[in-house]
Design an enzyme around this catalytic site. Structure first.
Site, PDB file in Angstrom:
ATOM      1  CG  PHE B 123      -9.663  -2.610  51.950  1.00 15.08           C
ATOM      2  CD1 PHE B 123      -9.048  -2.992  51.036  1.00 15.08           C
ATOM      3  CD2 PHE B 123     -10.321  -3.326  53.072  1.00 15.08           C
ATOM      4  CE1 PHE B 123      -8.800  -4.377  50.689  1.00 15.08           C
ATOM      5  CE2 PHE B 123     -10.287  -4.824  52.525  1.00 15.08           C
ATOM      6  CZ  PHE B 123      -9.582  -5.074  51.489  1.00 15.08           C
ATOM      7  CG  LEU B 125     -13.595  -7.788  51.162  1.00 16.39           C
ATOM      8  CD1 LEU B 125     -13.245  -8.116  49.702  1.00 16.39           C
ATOM      9  CD2 LEU B 125     -12.411  -8.186  52.056  1.00 16.39           C
ATOM     10  CD1 TRP B 156     -20.776  -3.620  58.440  1.00 12.25           C
ATOM     11  CD2 TRP B 156     -20.502  -2.338  60.187  1.00 12.25           C
ATOM     12  NE1 TRP B 156     -21.916  -3.708  59.188  1.00 12.25           N
ATOM     13  CE2 TRP B 156     -21.804  -3.085  60.503  1.00 12.25           C
ATOM     14  CE3 TRP B 156     -20.023  -1.142  61.135  1.00 12.25           C
ATOM     15  CZ2 TRP B 156     -22.629  -2.602  61.347  1.00 12.25           C
ATOM     16  CZ3 TRP B 156     -20.773  -0.890  62.145  1.00 12.25           C
ATOM     17  CH2 TRP B 156     -21.824  -1.745  62.371  1.00 12.25           C
ATOM     18  CD  GLN B 338     -13.965  -6.746  88.206  1.00 12.84           C
ATOM     19  OE1 GLN B 338     -14.867  -6.374  87.076  1.00 12.84           O
ATOM     20  NE2 GLN B 338     -14.375  -7.144  89.390  1.00 12.84           N
ATOM     21  CD  GLU B 365      -7.728  -5.187  58.536  1.00 13.71           C
ATOM     22  OE1 GLU B 365      -6.947  -5.834  58.076  1.00 13.71           O
ATOM     23  OE2 GLU B 365      -7.748  -3.809  58.583  1.00 13.71           O
TER      24      GLU B 365
HETATM   25  C1  FAD Z   1     -15.329  -0.585  63.318  1.00 13.43           C
HETATM   26  C2  FAD Z   1     -15.782  -1.408  62.274  1.00 13.43           C
HETATM   27  C3  FAD Z   1     -14.433  -1.064  60.871  1.00 13.43           C
HETATM   28  C4  FAD Z   1     -14.611  -1.775  59.782  1.00 13.43           C
HETATM   29  N1  FAD Z   1     -13.891  -1.417  58.740  1.00 13.43           N
HETATM   30  C5  FAD Z   1     -14.232  -1.988  57.350  1.00 13.43           C
HETATM   31  C6  FAD Z   1     -13.386  -1.434  56.316  1.00 13.43           C
HETATM   32  O1  FAD Z   1     -12.820  -0.486  56.322  1.00 13.43           O
HETATM   33  N2  FAD Z   1     -13.511  -2.322  55.174  1.00 13.43           N
HETATM   34  C7  FAD Z   1     -14.141  -3.326  55.039  1.00 13.43           C
HETATM   35  O2  FAD Z   1     -14.416  -4.097  54.060  1.00 13.43           O
HETATM   36  N3  FAD Z   1     -14.883  -3.713  56.056  1.00 13.43           N
HETATM   37  C8  FAD Z   1     -14.900  -3.402  57.244  1.00 13.43           C
HETATM   38  N4  FAD Z   1     -15.357  -3.733  58.472  1.00 13.43           N
HETATM   39  C9  FAD Z   1     -16.107  -5.030  58.317  1.00 13.43           C
HETATM   40  C10 FAD Z   1     -15.694  -6.310  59.039  1.00 13.43           C
HETATM   41  O3  FAD Z   1     -14.436  -6.684  58.118  1.00 13.43           O
HETATM   42  C11 FAD Z   1     -16.774  -7.425  58.971  1.00 13.43           C
HETATM   43  O4  FAD Z   1     -17.713  -6.914  59.988  1.00 13.43           O
HETATM   44  C12 FAD Z   1     -16.137  -8.540  59.328  1.00 13.43           C
HETATM   45  O5  FAD Z   1     -15.424  -9.240  58.460  1.00 13.43           O
HETATM   46  C13 FAD Z   1     -17.307  -9.825  59.596  1.00 13.43           C
HETATM   47  O6  FAD Z   1     -18.244  -9.605  59.039  1.00 13.43           O
HETATM   48  P1  FAD Z   1     -19.531  -9.602  59.426  1.00 13.43           P
HETATM   49  O7  FAD Z   1     -19.746  -8.473  60.105  1.00 13.43           O
HETATM   50  O8  FAD Z   1     -20.602  -9.653  58.123  1.00 13.43           O
HETATM   51  O9  FAD Z   1     -19.810 -10.857  60.284  1.00 13.43           O
HETATM   52  P2  FAD Z   1     -20.494 -12.409  59.615  1.00 13.43           P
HETATM   53  O10 FAD Z   1     -19.580 -12.568  58.676  1.00 13.43           O
HETATM   54  O11 FAD Z   1     -21.932 -12.352  59.355  1.00 13.43           O
HETATM   55  O12 FAD Z   1     -20.125 -13.175  60.890  1.00 13.43           O
HETATM   56  C14 FAD Z   1     -21.243 -13.176  61.940  1.00 13.43           C
HETATM   57  C15 FAD Z   1     -20.528 -14.188  63.217  1.00 13.43           C
HETATM   58  O13 FAD Z   1     -20.313 -15.496  62.704  1.00 13.43           O
HETATM   59  C16 FAD Z   1     -19.246 -16.064  62.539  1.00 13.43           C
HETATM   60  N5  FAD Z   1     -18.719 -16.766  61.658  1.00 13.43           N
HETATM   61  C17 FAD Z   1     -18.843 -16.433  60.294  1.00 13.43           C
HETATM   62  N6  FAD Z   1     -18.397 -17.437  59.558  1.00 13.43           N
HETATM   63  C18 FAD Z   1     -18.163 -18.439  60.226  1.00 13.43           C
HETATM   64  C19 FAD Z   1     -17.753 -19.863  60.128  1.00 13.43           C
HETATM   65  N7  FAD Z   1     -17.270 -20.349  58.943  1.00 13.43           N
HETATM   66  N8  FAD Z   1     -17.416 -20.602  61.408  1.00 13.43           N
HETATM   67  C20 FAD Z   1     -17.574 -20.040  62.475  1.00 13.43           C
HETATM   68  N9  FAD Z   1     -18.189 -18.893  62.693  1.00 13.43           N
HETATM   69  C21 FAD Z   1     -18.381 -18.060  61.732  1.00 13.43           C
HETATM   70  C22 FAD Z   1     -18.217 -14.584  62.893  1.00 13.43           C
HETATM   71  O14 FAD Z   1     -17.065 -14.999  63.531  1.00 13.43           O
HETATM   72  C23 FAD Z   1     -19.176 -13.752  63.646  1.00 13.43           C
HETATM   73  O15 FAD Z   1     -19.037 -14.218  65.177  1.00 13.43           O
HETATM   74  C24 FAD Z   1     -15.453  -3.170  59.490  1.00 13.43           C
HETATM   75  C25 FAD Z   1     -16.096  -3.380  60.828  1.00 13.43           C
HETATM   76  C26 FAD Z   1     -16.153  -2.788  62.016  1.00 13.43           C
HETATM   77  C27 FAD Z   1     -16.728  -3.266  63.150  1.00 13.43           C
END
Ligand code: FAD
Lengths: 259, 407
Positions: B123, B125, B156, B338, B365
């Site tokens: 997937f 996104l 990711w 712990q 997710e």
């Molecule tokens: C092991 C792993 C597997 C993954 N697999 C997939 C996959 O198969 N397909 C896919 O599409 N994606 C995948 N992902 C990506 C994952 O879905 C994203 O990392 C996630 O949606 C968060 O996006 P970001 O990392 O860009 O963080 P950001 O969106 O940049 O967020 C950074 C921080 O800001 C906070 N934040 C963001 N917006 C707000 C708000 N409005 N209010 C308060 N806090 C906020 C977040 O909670 C986070 O703490 C995977 C990630 C990992 C780590």
């Protein structure tokens, strides 16, 4: 062409079995198929896949033993049967064998009866030989591999695991065999099999249906006891290498006059 | 109200339990250390039917219900998160989206081989620049005759180097306002010209799994690979997350159970001050909390699964289950480390792996923060579920068990 596996439900080998003051044996965990029978059931299913034969999984006992039968069906056996009536409560191995043999005879067209090496709960295997005797068929114990089986020509050739090594034995069908652990890699139930098993009605055959009198138990269990608590202590031997650990261990064993 | 599981659900869970305990548990620590996926895992899960557990039989699946999908995820993550991640992307995010939105032709072409385990699915996104804020994505899809030309980078992505099919979201109308209306979903296959993939190394957790990137450069995707209508991509992605999150929550329940089981075992073995540490009240408190988190998280997950079976929209309930279960799995893993003292700090025991793995699930997710915003918005009345053109089908044993029609 028909293969029968005989099984039963036993406590899981991981279950904590305890004996209370009045000698009642209890455990909390769910019953599982006798662990040795994972191999016999798998062997029957492998024979079915290779020779397009019919397979039946048979048990003798109360309703709890349906679990083992259902596991057999889920792994791939075609039908299940349970033999039971109240005269079999506290059955000894001879009564048990009368019941198995009568059921095999009722099935009629059976070429091979397969048992796991032993029953894990009682740790016994004499029923294997007793069933063979009742049926008047050859018995081959501790089978490690079925090398050749010819259902039409009515012959079987197996490798047995014996203390001194391996032994190749050829015999005639119908026969009774017991199988050891290394004969195959036990199959898991398939999801389709699980569904089939959960819907299966398992017919119960009693003495009247089989036209036999199971008799009375000649052997009675008079009491169970917990094994004595183990008093020993564990000591870990540390060392930088396996050699050093081994040397320290040997020294320690000399010191304690074990060696 | 009936809290009991059916014998079929229990037997399916036990089968998966036996499989992972026997074939995965003994060696998973080594694969984690090597940062490699055990190459036997995907083929074995395929062969055993796990990859298609709750897809209807006529589409190549095993015909079990949504609750069984959850129970299976619990068992998989009891042993390692990477196994449950496979189910989240292959089954939850991808296959169930095909079931929900696909045309009959698409189901036959893509869902059947996925459910049978002949093809693995992912997937796409997230992008390097956007995760939570998906409407701001960069990837584009321009229609030219009977193909779309896709460009962009997805980052990711779980199973990036293993999957054959990706459900990719890209913008067909980058100018659309709101931006979410300009997104469209596509089934991109890894063998299409212009698709390149790679794995990311040096991750904190899920080290025995594949997480990577999928790059698309002028990839020609036939119109027949478009899932849903143009402009429906955002809704398809959110619907996919309702199912992916369910598997993540269910898996986190398994991770809490892993922490609890390992902690119970260790606390009875380890002695301090002349007694097993299990006899110290502060250790008992940790065990009690783990049990509480397990019970509460499991109830939330089972309720979401029940709603799916009934065909009731469950966006909020699934989000709650995912948020709570994953947050508590981090806490359970911290407590388990712990409780193991210095041994918990070492990879001699599995709990340090549980801790590292738990941290991913509060990020992917929907981060825990995003779930909090969702819950508050539902409670405040700022957000409500709107009907979708295609809803996830309710579980109906008769249709789920129908045999495929042989042509
Ligand atoms: C092991 C792993 C597997 C993954 N697999 C997939 C996959 O198969 N397909 C896919 O599409 N994606 C995948 N992902 C990506 C994952 O879905 C994203 O990392 C996630 O949606 C968060 O996006 P970001 O990392 O860009 O963080 P950001 O969106 O940049 O967020 C950074 C921080 O800001 C906070 N934040 C963001 N917006 C707000 C708000 N409005 N209010 C308060 N806090 C906020 C977040 O909670 C986070 O703490 C995977 C990630 C990992 C780590």
């Amino acid at each position: 062409m028909h293969v029968v596996v005989v099984t039963k439900s036993t406590p899981d080998t991981a279950a904590k079995v305890t004996v209370d003051g009045s000698g009642n044996v209890t455990w909390k965990e769910a019953m599982v198929i006798n662990p040795w029978d994972e191999y016999s059931v798998t062997e029957a299913v492998l024979l079915k896949e290779a020779h397009n034969i019919k397979t039946t999984v048979l048990t003798v006992g109360e309703e709890a033993h349906n679990e083992a039968v259902k596991q057999g069906l889920a792994i791939g056996c075609d039908q299940g049967i349970r033999v039971w009536d109240s005269t079999l409560a506290n059955a000894d191995s001879l009564q048990y064998s009368r019941a198995v043999a009568a059921a095999v005879q009722k099935l009629g067209d059976v070429d091979l009866v397969i048992f796991g090496k032993e029953q894990a709960d009682t740790g016994t295997d004499q029923h294997v030989y007793q069933v063979g005797r009742k049926l008047g068929w050859n018995v081959i114990g501790s089978v490690f591999k079925i090398q050749e089986i010819d259902f039409a020509g009515k012959t079987i050739k197996v490798v047995r695991l014996v203390e001194q090594g391996k032994q190749v034995v050829a015999g005639k069908l119908p026969a009774v065999i017991s199988v050891v652990k290394d004969i195959n890699e036990p199959k898991y139930p398939s999801f389709m099999g699980i569904r089939k098993a959960s819907k299966a009605e398992i017919p119960v055959w009693d003495g009247a249906a089989l036209g036999v009198d199971f008799g009375l138990p000649g052997v009675k269990v008079s009491a169970y006891q917990n094994p004595p608590e183990r008093a020993g202590k564990v000591q870990m031997i540390d060392g930088d290498s396996a050699d050093e650990k081994a040397r320290k261990l040997v020294e320690k064993l000399f010191e304690d006059k074990v060696l | 109200m009936d809290f009991s599981l059916t014998p079929e659900q229990i037997a399916a869970q036990k089968m998966v339990h036996d499989f992972v305990m026997k074939e995965v548990y003994p060696t998973i620590g080594e694969w984690d250390r090597k940062q490699q996926m055990n190459p036997d895992i995907l083929p074995r899960m395929a062969e055993l039917g796990i990859l298609g557990i709750n897809i209807p039989v006529k589409y190549g699946g095993q015909g079990f219900d949504y609750i069984t999908l959850g129970l299976v995820c619990e068992e998989l993550e009891r042993v390692d998160t990477t196994l449950r991640v496979i189910m989240s992307v292959h089954a939850g995010l991808n296959s169930l989206s095909l079931l929900q939105w696909g045309t009959e032709e698409q189901k036959q072409r893509f869902l059947v081989p996925q459910a049978q385990g002949e093809k693995y699915a992912g997937f796409g996104l997230t992008e390097p620049g956007v995760g939570s804020d998906v409407a701001n994505m960069r990837a584009t899809a321009k229609k030219q005759g009977d193909v779309y030309i896709l460009n962009g980078e997805k980052m990711w992505i779980s199973l990036a180097t293993k999957a054959h099919h990706f459900l990719v979201i890209a913008k067909t109308d980058p100018e659309a306002r709101p931006a979410s209306k300009g997104m469209t979903a596509f089934i991109v296959t890894s063998d299409m010209k212009g698709v390149t993939t790679g794995d990311i190394h040096g991750k904190l957790g899920v080290r025995a799994g594949s997480t990577g990137w999928v790059n698309m450069e002028n990839v020609e995707v036939p119109v027949s690979h478009r899932l849903g209508e143009e402009g429906e991509g955002f809704y398809i992605a959110m619907g996919a997350l309702d199912n992916g999150r369910y598997t993540v929550g269910a898996g986190a329940v398994g991770l809490i159970r892993a922490c609890l089981e390992e902690s119970i075992k260790y606390s009875k073995e380890r002695q301090t001050f002349g007694v097993p540490i299990a006899d110290h009240q502060l250790i008992k408190q940790k065990i009690a909390y783990m049990q509480q988190w397990y019970d509460a998280a499991k109830l939330l997950v089972l309720k979401a699964g029940w709603m799916k079976n009934q065909g009731i929209r469950n966006t909020r309930e699934t989000s709650m289950a995912k948020w709570y279960a994953t947050d508590m799995s981090v806490k359970a893993a911290l407590e388990a480390v712990q409780l193991h003292g210095a041994y918990g700090f070492s990879d001699e025991y599995p709990v340090e792996r549980y801790l590292r793995n738990s941290k991913g699930a509060v990020i992917y997710e929907g981060t825990s923060e995003i779930h909090q915003l969702m819950q508050a918005d539902f409670a405040l009345g700022y957000r409500e579920n709107k009907p979708l053109r295609c809803e996830l089908p309710a579980y109906d044993p008769d249709t789920w068990l129908e045999e495929p029609q042989t042509a």
